[in-house]
Design a protein around this motif. Structure first.
Motif, PDB file in Angstrom:
ATOM      1  N   TRP A 217       0.820  -1.214   0.000  1.00 37.75           N
ATOM      2  CA  TRP A 217       0.000   0.000   0.000  1.00 37.75           C
ATOM      3  C   TRP A 217       0.854   1.265   0.000  1.00 37.75           C
ATOM      4  CZ3 TRP A 217      -4.600   1.536  -1.180  1.00 37.75           C
ATOM      5  CH2 TRP A 217      -5.080   2.763  -0.724  1.00 37.75           C
ATOM      6  N   ASP A 218       1.910   1.270   0.806  1.00 38.24           N
ATOM      7  CA  ASP A 218       2.769   2.458   0.858  1.00 38.24           C
ATOM      8  C   ASP A 218       4.241   2.076   0.989  1.00 38.24           C
ATOM      9  OD1 ASP A 218       2.636   1.467   3.388  1.00 38.24           O
ATOM     10  OD2 ASP A 218       2.477   3.415   4.387  1.00 38.24           O
ATOM     11  N   LYS A 219       4.612   0.886   0.480  1.00 38.58           N
ATOM     12  CA  LYS A 219       5.994   0.439   0.569  1.00 38.58           C
ATOM     13  C   LYS A 219       6.575   0.192  -0.819  1.00 38.58           C
ATOM     14  CE  LYS A 219       6.071   0.551   5.034  1.00 38.58           C
ATOM     15  NZ  LYS A 219       6.874   1.606   5.727  1.00 38.58           N
ATOM     16  N   GLN A 220       7.913   0.315  -0.922  1.00 36.78           N
ATOM     17  CA  GLN A 220       8.582   0.175  -2.217  1.00 36.78           C
ATOM     18  C   GLN A 220       9.884  -0.616  -2.078  1.00 36.78           C
ATOM     19  OE1 GLN A 220       9.064   4.342  -3.232  1.00 36.78           O
ATOM     20  NE2 GLN A 220       7.283   4.313  -4.576  1.00 36.78           N
ATOM     21  N   ARG A 221      10.309  -1.155  -3.209  1.00 36.13           N
ATOM     22  CA  ARG A 221      11.636  -1.759  -3.314  1.00 36.13           C
ATOM     23  C   ARG A 221      12.424  -0.939  -4.334  1.00 36.13           C
ATOM     24  NH1 ARG A 221      10.370  -6.630  -4.820  1.00 36.13           N
ATOM     25  NH2 ARG A 221      10.598  -7.613  -2.777  1.00 36.13           N
ATOM     26  N   HIS A 222      13.587  -0.444  -3.972  1.00 35.53           N
ATOM     27  CA  HIS A 222      14.424   0.336  -4.891  1.00 35.53           C
ATOM     28  C   HIS A 222      15.350  -0.625  -5.645  1.00 35.53           C
ATOM     29  CE1 HIS A 222      14.072   4.424  -2.576  1.00 35.53           C
ATOM     30  NE2 HIS A 222      12.905   3.851  -2.802  1.00 35.53           N
ATOM     31  N   ARG A 223      15.319  -0.557  -6.969  1.00 36.78           N
ATOM     32  CA  ARG A 223      16.198  -1.414  -7.771  1.00 36.78           C
ATOM     33  C   ARG A 223      17.120  -0.565  -8.629  1.00 36.78           C
ATOM     34  NH1 ARG A 223      13.700  -5.124 -12.333  1.00 36.78           N
ATOM     35  NH2 ARG A 223      13.741  -3.136 -13.442  1.00 36.78           N
ATOM     36  N   LEU A 224      18.419  -0.695  -8.386  1.00 36.06           N
ATOM     37  CA  LEU A 224      19.407  -0.016  -9.226  1.00 36.06           C
ATOM     38  C   LEU A 224      19.409  -0.716 -10.576  1.00 36.06           C
ATOM     39  CD1 LEU A 224      22.975   1.073  -8.118  1.00 36.06           C
ATOM     40  CD2 LEU A 224      22.458   0.330 -10.432  1.00 36.06           C
ATOM     41  N   SER A 225      19.085   0.029 -11.622  1.00 38.66           N
ATOM     42  CA  SER A 225      18.896  -0.585 -12.932  1.00 38.66           C
ATOM     43  C   SER A 225      20.124  -0.459 -13.827  1.00 38.66           C
ATOM     44  CB  SER A 225      17.686   0.052 -13.632  1.00 38.66           C
ATOM     45  OG  SER A 225      17.489  -0.500 -14.909  1.00 38.66           O
ATOM     46  N   GLN A 226      20.674   0.743 -13.948  1.00 40.89           N
ATOM     47  CA  GLN A 226      21.796   0.983 -14.857  1.00 40.89           C
ATOM     48  C   GLN A 226      22.806   1.937 -14.225  1.00 40.89           C
ATOM     49  OE1 GLN A 226      19.065   2.499 -17.672  1.00 40.89           O
ATOM     50  NE2 GLN A 226      19.209   0.789 -19.067  1.00 40.89           N
ATOM     51  N   MET A 227      24.067   1.740 -14.573  1.00 42.52           N
ATOM     52  CA  MET A 227      25.112   2.657 -14.130  1.00 42.52           C
ATOM     53  C   MET A 227      26.167   2.739 -15.224  1.00 42.52           C
ATOM     54  SD  MET A 227      27.624   2.534 -10.749  1.00 42.52           S
ATOM     55  CE  MET A 227      26.290   2.676  -9.562  1.00 42.52           C
ATOM     56  N   LEU A 228      26.542   3.952 -15.591  1.00 43.89           N
ATOM     57  CA  LEU A 228      27.587   4.116 -16.604  1.00 43.89           C
ATOM     58  C   LEU A 228      28.438   5.331 -16.270  1.00 43.89           C
ATOM     59  CD1 LEU A 228      27.282   6.606 -18.938  1.00 43.89           C
ATOM     60  CD2 LEU A 228      25.266   5.289 -19.498  1.00 43.89           C
ATOM     61  N   PHE A 229      29.685   5.260 -16.720  1.00 48.87           N
ATOM     62  CA  PHE A 229      30.605   6.379 -16.621  1.00 48.87           C
ATOM     63  C   PHE A 229      31.374   6.476 -17.929  1.00 48.87           C
ATOM     64  CE2 PHE A 229      30.085   4.660 -12.354  1.00 48.87           C
ATOM     65  CZ  PHE A 229      29.655   5.784 -11.671  1.00 48.87           C
ATOM     66  N   LEU A 230      31.727   7.681 -18.321  1.00 49.03           N
ATOM     67  CA  LEU A 230      32.549   7.846 -19.507  1.00 49.03           C
ATOM     68  C   LEU A 230      33.884   7.127 -19.272  1.00 49.03           C
ATOM     69  CD1 LEU A 230      31.898  11.587 -20.434  1.00 49.03           C
ATOM     70  CD2 LEU A 230      30.656   9.539 -21.149  1.00 49.03           C
ATOM     71  N   PRO A 231      34.495   6.601 -20.330  1.00 47.85           N
ATOM     72  CA  PRO A 231      35.682   5.737 -20.177  1.00 47.85           C
ATOM     73  C   PRO A 231      36.779   6.301 -19.284  1.00 47.85           C
ATOM     74  CG  PRO A 231      34.907   5.660 -22.446  1.00 47.85           C
ATOM     75  CD  PRO A 231      34.068   6.690 -21.751  1.00 47.85           C
ATOM     76  N   GLN A 232      37.055   7.600 -19.396  1.00 42.82           N
ATOM     77  CA  GLN A 232      38.146   8.190 -18.602  1.00 42.82           C
ATOM     78  C   GLN A 232      37.853   8.198 -17.097  1.00 42.82           C
ATOM     79  OE1 GLN A 232      36.910   9.366 -21.395  1.00 42.82           O
ATOM     80  NE2 GLN A 232      38.381  10.498 -22.622  1.00 42.82           N
ATOM     81  N   TYR A 233      36.591   8.006 -16.725  1.00 40.95           N
ATOM     82  CA  TYR A 233      36.206   8.081 -15.318  1.00 40.95           C
ATOM     83  C   TYR A 233      35.855   6.714 -14.734  1.00 40.95           C
ATOM     84  CZ  TYR A 233      36.186  13.105 -15.997  1.00 40.95           C
ATOM     85  OH  TYR A 233      36.561  14.397 -16.262  1.00 40.95           O
ATOM     86  N   GLN A 234      36.077   5.668 -15.495  1.00 35.49           N
ATOM     87  CA  GLN A 234      35.839   4.330 -14.989  1.00 35.49           C
ATOM     88  C   GLN A 234      37.016   3.874 -14.132  1.00 35.49           C
ATOM     89  OE1 GLN A 234      34.980   1.914 -18.438  1.00 35.49           O
ATOM     90  NE2 GLN A 234      33.231   3.164 -19.041  1.00 35.49           N
ATOM     91  N   ARG A 235      36.710   3.043 -13.130  1.00 36.35           N
ATOM     92  CA  ARG A 235      37.710   2.523 -12.191  1.00 36.35           C
ATOM     93  C   ARG A 235      38.446   3.650 -11.437  1.00 36.35           C
ATOM     94  NH1 ARG A 235      37.958  -2.843 -13.171  1.00 36.35           N
ATOM     95  NH2 ARG A 235      37.288  -3.551 -15.221  1.00 36.35           N
ATOM     96  N   LYS A 236      37.682   4.693 -11.121  1.00 37.12           N
ATOM     97  CA  LYS A 236      38.245   5.819 -10.365  1.00 37.12           C
ATOM     98  C   LYS A 236      37.531   6.003  -9.026  1.00 37.12           C
ATOM     99  CE  LYS A 236      40.911   7.201 -13.852  1.00 37.12           C
ATOM    100  NZ  LYS A 236      42.376   7.124 -13.810  1.00 37.12           N
ATOM    101  N   GLY A 237      36.689   5.053  -8.641  1.00 40.54           N
ATOM    102  CA  GLY A 237      35.980   5.149  -7.366  1.00 40.54           C
ATOM    103  C   GLY A 237      34.603   5.772  -7.456  1.00 40.54           C
ATOM    104  N   HIS A 238      34.199   6.211  -8.653  1.00 34.66           N
ATOM    105  CA  HIS A 238      32.884   6.862  -8.781  1.00 34.66           C
ATOM    106  C   HIS A 238      31.742   5.857  -8.653  1.00 34.66           C
ATOM    107  CE1 HIS A 238      34.896  10.554  -9.813  1.00 34.66           C
ATOM    108  NE2 HIS A 238      35.516   9.981 -10.835  1.00 34.66           N
ATOM    109  N   GLY A 239      31.978   4.606  -9.067  1.00 33.64           N
ATOM    110  CA  GLY A 239      30.926   3.598  -8.966  1.00 33.64           C
ATOM    111  C   GLY A 239      30.525   3.343  -7.520  1.00 33.64           C
ATOM    112  N   SER A 240      31.514   3.190  -6.638  1.00 34.00           N
ATOM    113  CA  SER A 240      31.190   2.961  -5.229  1.00 34.00           C
ATOM    114  C   SER A 240      30.525   4.187  -4.618  1.00 34.00           C
ATOM    115  CB  SER A 240      32.453   2.590  -4.446  1.00 34.00           C
ATOM    116  OG  SER A 240      33.435   3.602  -4.548  1.00 34.00           O
TER     117      SER A 240
END
Length: 416
Positions: A217-240
């Protein structure tokens, strides 16, 4: 390159190091100069100012998945010496496309039609339009509400029905999803979709989408669907950072009962495991081993009351909490003992089974209107259990490699 062969990193990285030794792909095929590798022929350039554009500066990168735009093989047919440059305004993501080639065949791919599919809201076709767009954006701020800030980086929260101007901005945002995420599905227009957009000052560098499922009635489940970063910013800690922001929003939302993820990739699962393991250590350090495990009696489940307490406080799924806990067991277990490692493998196999427990008799009744007799049902369940065991056993080797990688990271960060 040296890190890939570091013994501490484990078998996982060594196996994947081979891809760095492969011959680099060519822009044009040797046997046919009219067939071009689309990922290499296209260059995106994000530009903040007119001065940047005129001096040839900007953030450059090449798309990963043009098979969703052109041919399934990632190739573009019918152009010799093809070069496609897409300048994009760094804030509003408005594109200006320039195409050049030396020769064209009569049956060449229709590039205009292909780009019309990418940019549903249209794109700029001359330099004057692009310069005007840059000038208009110069004094503008990112859309949405600023919810997180670290260094020069800021995360803004947007929703279609709430954020002014987001409906016009969304098609340009989707264009990045199409070329940076394989098999992408566009988020809908419902207000249950939340967009978390990451900027470095005023330059777009990443995106995360979250969907809020109504489960009561008033509850939800949050689902992370997609995450992307431009190539130069990948593996730089932004995902966490993004993942922690998703967790924070869920914890602050009284309607949210649980936070889950949609079909994470292996790389994302590693990042998630590291993040969740640190959360477990920060808030529930008392259940984590603090000495070398030399006995099978120490390989135990989290007590149910403690598991429920962690689920309530973190809103994480029970399976993910148990997975983080298993990583700590792996980190402290005496790996020189083959018997202990065998017992630990059996423990993980039991954990693999639990998410798949179902009432098969109910499912069978729905399929054909009738039910199997108890003997047939028992044989069916035994067969499915055997299949699951085989799949789980085959994945255990990869699982141990991932656990070793994560444990190494936790040691490096002085968590354990």
């Amino acid at each position: 390159m040296a890190n890939l062969f570091d013994e501490e990193q484990g078998q996982y990285l060594r196996l994947n190091a081979l891809k760095y030794l492969e011959k680099p792909p060519e822009v044009q095929r040797e046997d046919d100069p009219f067939i071009t590798n689309g990922s290499l022929a296209i260059t995106y350039i994000l530009v903040e100012t007119v001065e940047q554009y005129k001096t040839g500066q900007g953030l450059k990168f090449q798309p990963s998945y043009v098979h969703q735009v052109f041919r399934q093989s990632n190739e573009i047919y019918g152009y010799k010496d093809l070069k496609i440059t897409i300048h994009v305004t760094a804030l509003g993501l408005k594109p200006y496309i320039q195409i050049s080639y030396s020769e064209q065949t009569e049956d060449a791919d229709d590039l205009k039609e292909s780009f019309n599919k990418v940019y549903e809201a249209g794109y700029l076709t001359n330099e004057d339009q692009f310069i005007k767009a840059l000038e208009e954006e110069y004094n503008q701020e990112p859309l949405g509400d600023l919810i997180e800030e670290y260094g020069d980086f800021k995360i803004y929260k947007c929703q279609t029905a709430i954020t002014n101007g987001f409906i016009q901005f969304k098609p340009f945002l989707q264009a990045f999803l199409l070329v940076l995420i394989d098999g992408v599905q566009y988020p809908g227009d419902e207000n249950e979709w939340v967009y978390l957009i990451l900027y470095e000052k005023r330059q777009f560098i990443g995106l995360t989408t979250v969907y809020k499922f109504n489960i009561g009635w008033d509850k939800q489940r949050h689902r992370l669907s997609q995450m992307l970063f431009l190539p130069q910013y990948q593996r730089k800690g932004h995902g966490s950072r993004m993942l922690k922001t998703v967790y924070k929003l869920g914890l602050e939302d009284e309607k949210c009962l649980q936070i889950t993820l949609e079909d994470p990739s292996e790389d994302f699962q590693v990042m998630r495991d590291i993040t969740d393991s640190k959360i477990l250590h920060e808030h529930f350090k008392d259940i984590i081993p603090n000495h070398i495990i030399n006995s099978v009696q120490d390989i135990v489940d989290i007590p149910k009351d403690k598991l429920f307490e962690i689920m309530k406080k973190t809103k994480l799924h029970a399976y993910q909490i148990k997975r983080a806990y298993s990583i700590y067991l792996y980190a402290f277990i005496n790996k020189k003992s083959s018997k202990l490692m065998t017992d630990f493998a059996k423990y993980l196999l039991r954990e693999h089974q639990k998410p798949y427990v179902r009432k098969k008799n109910i499912l069978v009744k729905f399929e054909d209107g009738s039910s199997l007799d108890p003997k047939q049902l028992h044989l069916l369940e035994l067969k499915e259990r055997e299949d699951r065991n085989i799949n789980a056993e085959e994945s255990l080797g990869e699982e141990f490699c991932l656990f070793e990688l994560i444990a190494t990271k936790l040691r490096k960060d002085k968590v354990i």
